[in-house]
Design a protein around this motif. Structure first.
Motif, PDB file in Angstrom:
ATOM      1  N   ALA A 102       0.836  -1.202   0.000  1.00 44.32           N
ATOM      2  CA  ALA A 102       0.000   0.000   0.000  1.00 44.32           C
ATOM      3  C   ALA A 102       0.870   1.250   0.000  1.00 44.32           C
ATOM      4  N   GLY A 103       1.899   1.257   0.834  1.00 41.39           N
ATOM      5  CA  GLY A 103       2.767   2.436   0.916  1.00 41.39           C
ATOM      6  C   GLY A 103       3.469   2.738  -0.388  1.00 41.39           C
ATOM      7  N   ILE A 104       3.996   1.706  -1.044  1.00 42.63           N
ATOM      8  CA  ILE A 104       4.718   1.910  -2.304  1.00 42.63           C
ATOM      9  C   ILE A 104       3.791   2.419  -3.393  1.00 42.63           C
ATOM     10  N   THR A 105       2.663   1.740  -3.575  1.00 48.57           N
ATOM     11  CA  THR A 105       1.776   2.098  -4.689  1.00 48.57           C
ATOM     12  C   THR A 105       0.999   3.385  -4.422  1.00 48.57           C
ATOM     13  N   CYS A 106       0.682   3.640  -3.176  1.00 47.74           N
ATOM     14  CA  CYS A 106      -0.003   4.897  -2.861  1.00 47.74           C
ATOM     15  C   CYS A 106       0.941   6.091  -3.036  1.00 47.74           C
ATOM     16  N   TYR A 107       2.228   5.883  -2.813  1.00 48.87           N
ATOM     17  CA  TYR A 107       3.207   6.943  -3.059  1.00 48.87           C
ATOM     18  C   TYR A 107       3.198   7.341  -4.531  1.00 48.87           C
ATOM     19  N   PHE A 108       3.208   6.348  -5.417  1.00 48.35           N
ATOM     20  CA  PHE A 108       3.251   6.628  -6.853  1.00 48.35           C
ATOM     21  C   PHE A 108       1.935   7.204  -7.379  1.00 48.35           C
ATOM     22  N   THR A 109       0.850   7.002  -6.666  1.00 50.35           N
ATOM     23  CA  THR A 109      -0.452   7.514  -7.126  1.00 50.35           C
ATOM     24  C   THR A 109      -0.950   8.674  -6.280  1.00 50.35           C
ATOM     25  N   ASN A 110      -0.117   9.123  -5.332  1.00 46.98           N
ATOM     26  CA  ASN A 110      -0.468  10.255  -4.477  1.00 46.98           C
ATOM     27  C   ASN A 110      -1.784  10.012  -3.736  1.00 46.98           C
ATOM     28  N   THR A 111      -1.919   8.820  -3.169  1.00 45.82           N
ATOM     29  CA  THR A 111      -3.133   8.428  -2.438  1.00 45.82           C
ATOM     30  C   THR A 111      -2.851   8.396  -0.942  1.00 45.82           C
ATOM     31  N   PRO A 112      -3.660   9.043  -0.110  1.00 41.58           N
ATOM     32  CA  PRO A 112      -3.475   8.926   1.339  1.00 41.58           C
ATOM     33  C   PRO A 112      -3.688   7.469   1.769  1.00 41.58           C
ATOM     34  N   TYR A 113      -2.889   7.011   2.729  1.00 41.10           N
ATOM     35  CA  TYR A 113      -3.046   5.622   3.154  1.00 41.10           C
ATOM     36  C   TYR A 113      -2.836   5.484   4.656  1.00 41.10           C
ATOM     37  N   ILE A 114      -3.527   4.513   5.210  1.00 43.39           N
ATOM     38  CA  ILE A 114      -3.452   4.172   6.633  1.00 43.39           C
ATOM     39  C   ILE A 114      -3.010   2.719   6.718  1.00 43.39           C
ATOM     40  N   VAL A 115      -1.968   2.442   7.511  1.00 45.02           N
ATOM     41  CA  VAL A 115      -1.509   1.068   7.683  1.00 45.02           C
ATOM     42  C   VAL A 115      -1.908   0.582   9.076  1.00 45.02           C
ATOM     43  N   SER A 116      -2.016  -0.739   9.217  1.00 47.94           N
ATOM     44  CA  SER A 116      -2.396  -1.289  10.512  1.00 47.94           C
ATOM     45  C   SER A 116      -1.575  -2.534  10.818  1.00 47.94           C
ATOM     46  N   GLU A 117      -0.887  -2.506  11.959  1.00 48.75           N
ATOM     47  CA  GLU A 117      -0.163  -3.681  12.457  1.00 48.75           C
ATOM     48  C   GLU A 117      -1.124  -4.470  13.344  1.00 48.75           C
ATOM     49  N   ARG A 118      -1.315  -5.753  13.032  1.00 53.05           N
ATOM     50  CA  ARG A 118      -2.316  -6.555  13.732  1.00 53.05           C
ATOM     51  C   ARG A 118      -1.720  -7.600  14.666  1.00 53.05           C
TER      52      ARG A 118
END
Length: 380
Positions: free
Chosen positions: A111-127
């Motif tokens: 998510a972090g890599i691809t959202c960087y290239f598409t300028n998309t806000p992203y939230i990650v979650s460690e479970r």
């Protein structure tokens, strides 16, 4: 619950996860996608691997599964990497989500890599424990993960211990965007009146994996020697054959049953003498929350992380030391022999329905998404 006003075309939310097979993270993510899809969003679930979903997904939630289970050859790994990157980039550019939410470390990195290239806000979650995930990475891989987590709108953890552990890793020590959102109580169907088992039983629920500690539960149950009570362990997984061998070795094949996965867990929780969580490691155990919500007296191993943040020892449950089979057996015998203690602990446990109510937890997710999602007048 405050949600951004609906638009002519609903703004998209992406939910990215490695697999849709059974597990706590999968259940929480699917619940979130279903919930927000009923509101003013269009939910799109992206699974990095092709699997049969273990939980019900609303029919108008879009589901994209990228690849069948990966193989270990170098050529297939390269193919997997290129295909995953291509599909995610293509999806993000086509759907233009206002935010992407990812669960589990591998999905977080994608998510972090691809959202960087598409300028998309992203939230990650460690479970789960970072010691089992990001802290196992090599130096460069760990640096990449830390950068992705720092650039995210938020790093969501379900247990405070998970966040503390993450900050204890050198590469992640400067994270200042951690938010704790606990898991909500599961909404079950009506409880059946028919019995699920002919005898009294102790209940374990979870994936049959080494980390879940069911081998210790079986050993402790054998040591407890409860003549009038059986042990039922609900779930499937790679440790089934090893657990069956252990059951036969201990001569417990008439008293310890592995009936597989069940869709009517509420009936098992409500009829069990007690629920036991024997895990070696957790993130924030859904099964424990579920059992407590249905007034089932609970015993949990005080593992990393979650149980000690949920159970107040002797009040709404019993905590035992990590990997102590003798202490686990003693706790089962104590609870089995004391009806008053079971009733008191079970009654106090049900208070989790308030602290972890779906309305409260979903409201926290809504607030986080509304804070960080990118809204424009022309959002598709």
């Amino acid at each position: 619950m405050k949600i951004k006003p609906d638009l002519q075309v609903k703004p998209r939310l992406f939910f990215i996860i490695p697999t849709l097979m059974g597990g706590g993270a999968e259940r929480v993510l699917i619940s979130l996608a279903n919930h927000f899809n009923k509101l003013n969003f269009k939910s799109i679930i992206v699974s990095l691997n092709q699997d049969v979903p273990a939980y019900a997904i609303d029919k108008d939630v879009k589901v994209v599964q990228i690849l069948s289970r990966r193989r270990h050859s170098l050529g297939y790994r390269l193919y997997y990497f290129l295909k995953t990157f291509y599909v995610l980039i293509k999806l993000l550019r086509a759907e233009k989500p206002v935010c992407a939410i990812s669960f589990i470390t591998s999905a977080n990195i994608w998510a972090g890599i691809t959202c960087y290239f598409t300028n998309t806000p992203y939230i990650v979650s460690e479970r789960t424990s970072p010691n089992r995930s990001v802290n196992q990475f090599g130096y460069l891989h760990k640096k990449l993960a830390a950068l992705i987590y720092r650039k995210s709108a938020s790093v969501v953890v379900s247990a405070k211990g998970v966040g503390d552990c993450l900050l204890g890793i050198t590469a992640f020590k400067h994270l200042d965007n951690i938010n704790r959102i606990m898991n909500a109580v599961t909404t079950f169907d009506r409880i059946a009146t028919s019995k699920v088992h002919v005898r009294k039983f102790i209940l374990g629920v979870g994936r049959l994996a080494f980390v879940k500690g069911f081998d210790m539960l079986i050993a402790a149950f054998g040591l407890a020697n409860l003549d009038d009570t059986d042990l039922l362990i609900i779930g499937e997984g790679e440790e089934r054959s090893n657990l069956l061998c252990q059951i036969h070795r201990l001569g417990l094949q008439e008293k310890v049953l592995l009936p597989g996965s069940k869709t009517n867990l509420q009936d098992y929780y409500s009829q069990a003498e007690m629920f036991v969580l024997p895990s070696r490691n957790e993130g924030y155990p859904n099964a424990l929350v579920e059992a407590m919500s249905l007034s089932c007296p609970c015993i949990a191993v005080n593992c990393d992380f979650g149980p000690a943040e949920i159970i107040r020892d002797g009040d709404n449950g019993i905590l035992v030391a990590k990997e102590s089979i003798v202490e686990l057996a003693d706790a089962m015998v104590c609870l089995h022999n004391d009806n008053g203690l079971r009733e008191r602990i079970g009654g106090a446990a049900q208070n989790i329905c308030e602290s972890n109510s779906a309305q409260k937890i979903l409201g926290e997710w809504a607030g986080l998404i509304n804070k960080h999602a990118r809204y424009t007048p022309n959002v598709p």
